[in-house]
Motif scaffolding. Structure first.
Motif, PDB file in Angstrom:
ATOM      1  N   ARG A   1       0.813  -1.217   0.000  1.00 23.90           N
ATOM      2  CA  ARG A   1       0.000   0.000   0.000  1.00 23.90           C
ATOM      3  C   ARG A   1       0.846   1.267   0.000  1.00 23.90           C
ATOM      4  NH1 ARG A   1      -3.312  -0.956   5.192  1.00 23.90           N
ATOM      5  NH2 ARG A   1      -3.652   1.292   4.918  1.00 23.90           N
ATOM      6  N   ALA A   2       2.155   1.132   0.165  1.00 20.29           N
ATOM      7  CA  ALA A   2       3.060   2.280   0.148  1.00 20.29           C
ATOM      8  C   ALA A   2       4.462   1.770  -0.140  1.00 20.29           C
ATOM      9  CB  ALA A   2       3.019   3.033   1.479  1.00 20.29           C
ATOM     10  N   ALA A   3       5.338   2.694  -0.512  1.00 18.43           N
ATOM     11  CA  ALA A   3       6.724   2.312  -0.811  1.00 18.43           C
ATOM     12  C   ALA A   3       7.696   3.310  -0.203  1.00 18.43           C
ATOM     13  CB  ALA A   3       6.946   2.222  -2.311  1.00 18.43           C
ATOM     14  N   ILE A   4       8.807   2.775   0.280  1.00 24.08           N
ATOM     15  CA  ILE A   4       9.909   3.568   0.818  1.00 24.08           C
ATOM     16  C   ILE A   4      11.104   3.357  -0.107  1.00 24.08           C
ATOM     17  CG2 ILE A   4      11.456   3.897   2.773  1.00 24.08           C
ATOM     18  CD1 ILE A   4       9.268   2.643   4.557  1.00 24.08           C
ATOM     19  N   ILE A   5      11.678   4.456  -0.607  1.00 23.34           N
ATOM     20  CA  ILE A   5      12.756   4.368  -1.592  1.00 23.34           C
ATOM     21  C   ILE A   5      14.040   4.949  -1.002  1.00 23.34           C
ATOM     22  CG2 ILE A   5      13.381   4.754  -4.000  1.00 23.34           C
ATOM     23  CD1 ILE A   5      10.648   3.527  -3.780  1.00 23.34           C
ATOM     24  N   ASP A   6      15.133   4.199  -1.100  1.00 18.04           N
ATOM     25  CA  ASP A   6      16.449   4.688  -0.709  1.00 18.04           C
ATOM     26  C   ASP A   6      16.935   5.702  -1.742  1.00 18.04           C
ATOM     27  OD1 ASP A   6      19.024   4.595   0.716  1.00 18.04           O
ATOM     28  OD2 ASP A   6      19.732   3.517  -1.050  1.00 18.04           O
ATOM     29  N   LEU A   7      17.961   6.468  -1.404  1.00 22.80           N
ATOM     30  CA  LEU A   7      18.436   7.532  -2.292  1.00 22.80           C
ATOM     31  C   LEU A   7      19.770   7.203  -2.961  1.00 22.80           C
ATOM     32  CD1 LEU A   7      18.267  10.307  -3.563  1.00 22.80           C
ATOM     33  CD2 LEU A   7      18.943  11.312  -1.358  1.00 22.80           C
ATOM     34  N   ASP A   8      20.884   7.229  -2.195  1.00 29.34           N
ATOM     35  CA  ASP A   8      22.212   6.994  -2.768  1.00 29.34           C
ATOM     36  C   ASP A   8      22.346   5.552  -3.247  1.00 29.34           C
ATOM     37  OD1 ASP A   8      23.635   9.585  -2.040  1.00 29.34           O
ATOM     38  OD2 ASP A   8      22.923   8.948  -0.076  1.00 29.34           O
ATOM     39  N   GLY A   9      22.701   5.386  -4.506  1.00 27.76           N
ATOM     40  CA  GLY A   9      22.873   4.051  -5.059  1.00 27.76           C
ATOM     41  C   GLY A   9      21.594   3.422  -5.552  1.00 27.76           C
ATOM     42  N   THR A  10      20.445   4.018  -5.227  1.00 23.88           N
ATOM     43  CA  THR A  10      19.154   3.508  -5.672  1.00 23.88           C
ATOM     44  C   THR A  10      18.512   4.447  -6.687  1.00 23.88           C
ATOM     45  OG1 THR A  10      18.776   2.387  -3.543  1.00 23.88           O
ATOM     46  CG2 THR A  10      16.838   2.789  -4.929  1.00 23.88           C
ATOM     47  N   MET A  11      18.462   5.730  -6.343  1.00 23.94           N
ATOM     48  CA  MET A  11      17.917   6.723  -7.276  1.00 23.94           C
ATOM     49  C   MET A  11      18.997   7.563  -7.941  1.00 23.94           C
ATOM     50  SD  MET A  11      14.338   8.080  -5.616  1.00 23.94           S
ATOM     51  CE  MET A  11      14.947   8.524  -3.979  1.00 23.94           C
ATOM     52  N   VAL A  12      20.039   7.906  -7.177  1.00 25.58           N
ATOM     53  CA  VAL A  12      21.076   8.801  -7.695  1.00 25.58           C
ATOM     54  C   VAL A  12      22.462   8.212  -7.427  1.00 25.58           C
ATOM     55  CG1 VAL A  12      21.991  11.149  -7.677  1.00 25.58           C
ATOM     56  CG2 VAL A  12      19.563  10.773  -7.194  1.00 25.58           C
ATOM     57  N   ASP A  13      23.316   8.245  -8.445  1.00 24.24           N
ATOM     58  CA  ASP A  13      24.723   7.855  -8.304  1.00 24.24           C
ATOM     59  C   ASP A  13      25.466   9.065  -7.748  1.00 24.24           C
ATOM     60  OD1 ASP A  13      27.319   7.034  -8.444  1.00 24.24           O
ATOM     61  OD2 ASP A  13      27.364   6.759 -10.615  1.00 24.24           O
TER      62      ASP A  13
ATOM     63  N   LEU B   1       3.691   7.278   6.834  1.00 22.29           N
ATOM     64  CA  LEU B   1       2.904   6.928   5.650  1.00 22.29           C
ATOM     65  C   LEU B   1       1.506   6.435   6.027  1.00 22.29           C
ATOM     66  CD1 LEU B   1       5.674   5.077   3.627  1.00 22.29           C
ATOM     67  CD2 LEU B   1       4.536   7.198   2.922  1.00 22.29           C
ATOM     68  N   GLY B   2       1.348   5.996   7.268  1.00 22.81           N
ATOM     69  CA  GLY B   2       0.064   5.473   7.710  1.00 22.81           C
ATOM     70  C   GLY B   2      -0.211   4.063   7.249  1.00 22.81           C
ATOM     71  N   THR B   3       0.854   3.291   7.013  1.00 23.28           N
ATOM     72  CA  THR B   3       0.695   1.911   6.564  1.00 23.28           C
ATOM     73  C   THR B   3       1.478   0.978   7.482  1.00 23.28           C
ATOM     74  OG1 THR B   3       2.549   2.207   5.016  1.00 23.28           O
ATOM     75  CG2 THR B   3       0.314   2.467   4.139  1.00 23.28           C
ATOM     76  N   PRO B   4       0.972  -0.216   7.754  1.00 25.96           N
ATOM     77  CA  PRO B   4       1.736  -1.177   8.550  1.00 25.96           C
ATOM     78  C   PRO B   4       2.943  -1.669   7.765  1.00 25.96           C
ATOM     79  CG  PRO B   4      -0.272  -2.179   7.722  1.00 25.96           C
ATOM     80  CD  PRO B   4      -0.356  -0.737   7.371  1.00 25.96           C
ATOM     81  N   PRO B   5       3.999  -2.091   8.449  1.00 30.29           N
ATOM     82  CA  PRO B   5       5.196  -2.560   7.744  1.00 30.29           C
ATOM     83  C   PRO B   5       4.912  -3.664   6.731  1.00 30.29           C
ATOM     84  CG  PRO B   5       5.708  -2.225  10.050  1.00 30.29           C
ATOM     85  CD  PRO B   5       4.221  -2.032   9.915  1.00 30.29           C
ATOM     86  N   ALA B   6       4.036  -4.597   7.067  1.00 31.83           N
ATOM     87  CA  ALA B   6       3.759  -5.707   6.154  1.00 31.83           C
ATOM     88  C   ALA B   6       3.133  -5.244   4.844  1.00 31.83           C
ATOM     89  CB  ALA B   6       2.854  -6.729   6.832  1.00 31.83           C
ATOM     90  N   SER B   7       2.583  -4.030   4.843  1.00 33.04           N
ATOM     91  CA  SER B   7       1.953  -3.479   3.637  1.00 33.04           C
ATOM     92  C   SER B   7       2.821  -2.414   2.975  1.00 33.04           C
ATOM     93  CB  SER B   7       0.588  -2.876   3.983  1.00 33.04           C
ATOM     94  OG  SER B   7      -0.286  -3.857   4.493  1.00 33.04           O
ATOM     95  N   THR B   8       4.084  -2.321   3.396  1.00 26.17           N
ATOM     96  CA  THR B   8       4.981  -1.288   2.894  1.00 26.17           C
ATOM     97  C   THR B   8       6.206  -1.938   2.258  1.00 26.17           C
ATOM     98  OG1 THR B   8       4.275   0.103   4.746  1.00 26.17           O
ATOM     99  CG2 THR B   8       6.202   0.832   3.498  1.00 26.17           C
ATOM    100  N   LEU B   9       6.529  -1.528   1.037  1.00 27.69           N
ATOM    101  CA  LEU B   9       7.658  -2.086   0.291  1.00 27.69           C
ATOM    102  C   LEU B   9       8.860  -1.166   0.383  1.00 27.69           C
ATOM    103  CD1 LEU B   9       8.617  -4.325  -1.732  1.00 27.69           C
ATOM    104  CD2 LEU B   9       7.937  -2.744  -3.561  1.00 27.69           C
ATOM    105  N   MET B  10      10.017  -1.729   0.703  1.00 25.37           N
ATOM    106  CA  MET B  10      11.281  -0.988   0.687  1.00 25.37           C
ATOM    107  C   MET B  10      12.009  -1.273  -0.620  1.00 25.37           C
ATOM    108  SD  MET B  10      13.511   0.880   2.508  1.00 25.37           S
ATOM    109  CE  MET B  10      14.904   1.610   1.612  1.00 25.37           C
ATOM    110  N   VAL B  11      12.474  -0.235  -1.286  1.00 25.20           N
ATOM    111  CA  VAL B  11      13.277  -0.384  -2.500  1.00 25.20           C
ATOM    112  C   VAL B  11      14.651   0.214  -2.210  1.00 25.20           C
ATOM    113  CG1 VAL B  11      13.517   0.107  -4.961  1.00 25.20           C
ATOM    114  CG2 VAL B  11      11.229  -0.196  -3.957  1.00 25.20           C
TER     115      VAL B  11
END
Length: 242
Positions: free
Chosen positions: A14-26, A179-189
């Motif tokens: 139901r939601a996503a958490i995105i890392d920055l260095d090495g994931t979105m930007v070099d 985010l208002g979502t439980p961990p089991a419903s949240t994806l980490m990228v």
């Protein structure tokens, strides 16, 4: 490469958490330049500064600025990273580093291919996104704004936002609360074992990109739901609840 058969056995997120260095930007170029200026300000000789090259930073970055500075000073001086002189010098190094990184943040960094498109596709699923990084929050906000990515995120949390950093699960748990979502419903990228360990301990699912900074170890050795070459590679609509 996209390995996402495992996701079919997982409830939709139901939601996503995105890392920055090495994931979105070099950001390796930014780190190298800022660290070189910091070492020069600390009185290091050219041969000591030269030891801190891109390969060293790629192996070292990811566990927060204090850790990066401590290990950088030790490497430049040829000392153990728990040496008293190294530990005592970190606060002074931080002052120099903060000045230089603020000045050059984003100038030697590039958004990875597919990131902007991937974020657009993620948002098109209707889920909220948060950026969670061990980089200080002010640096993260500055970089995301400069690269035109800030508008995709409801929240941005850096390594100074909470009492502990990844791979501790606390930052993910606090971000899930925001985010208002439980961990089991949240994806980490993310791109490293730091992200995977934090996600596993918090109870979040995790997807890992194949191109980031994993401390010199193959990323496919780290357990994850999927390994992706680009952020726009998956069919994100099948991962998230409508």
């Amino acid at each position: 490469m996209l390995t996402d058969s495992i996701k079919l056995n997982h409830s939709p997120f139901r939601a996503a958490i995105i890392d920055l260095d090495g994931t979105m930007v070099d950001t390796l170029g930014d780190f190298v330049v800022a660290l070189h200026h910091t070492l020069l300000d600390m009185g290091c000789h050219a041969i000591e500064v030269a030891r801190v090259d891109r390969a060293f930073v790629e192996m070292t970055v990811g566990k927060g600025t204090e850790d990066l500075l401590r290990r950088t000073l030790a490497h430049a001086w040829g000392l153990p990273d728990d040496d008293g002189d190294v530990l005592a010098s970190v606060p002074q190094a931080w002052q120099h580093y903060q000045h230089h990184y603020t000045r050059i943040n984003g100038q030697h960094a590039d958004v990875y291919p597919g990131v902007a498109e991937g974020l657009i596709r993620l948002r098109a699923t209707g889920v909220q996104l948060a950026c969670l990084t061990n980089k200080p929050t002010a640096f993260a906000e500055q970089l995301l704004t400069l690269k035109g990515l800030r508008g995709h995120f409801a929240h941005v949390f850096g390594g100074d936002a909470f009492a502990r950093k990844k791979p501790d699960p606390l930052p993910l748990l606090k971000t899930c609360e925001a985010l208002g979502t439980p961990p089991a419903s949240t994806l980490m990228v993310g791109d490293s074992s730091n992200d995977a360990q934090a996600a596993a301990a918090a109870g979040c699912g995790v997807v890992l990109v194949t191109y980031g900074y994993n401390h010199g170890h193959p990323i496919n050795e780290v357990p994850a739901l999927a390994y992706i070459d680009r952020l726009d590679a998956p069919d994100w609509s099948s991962w998230f609840a409508a």
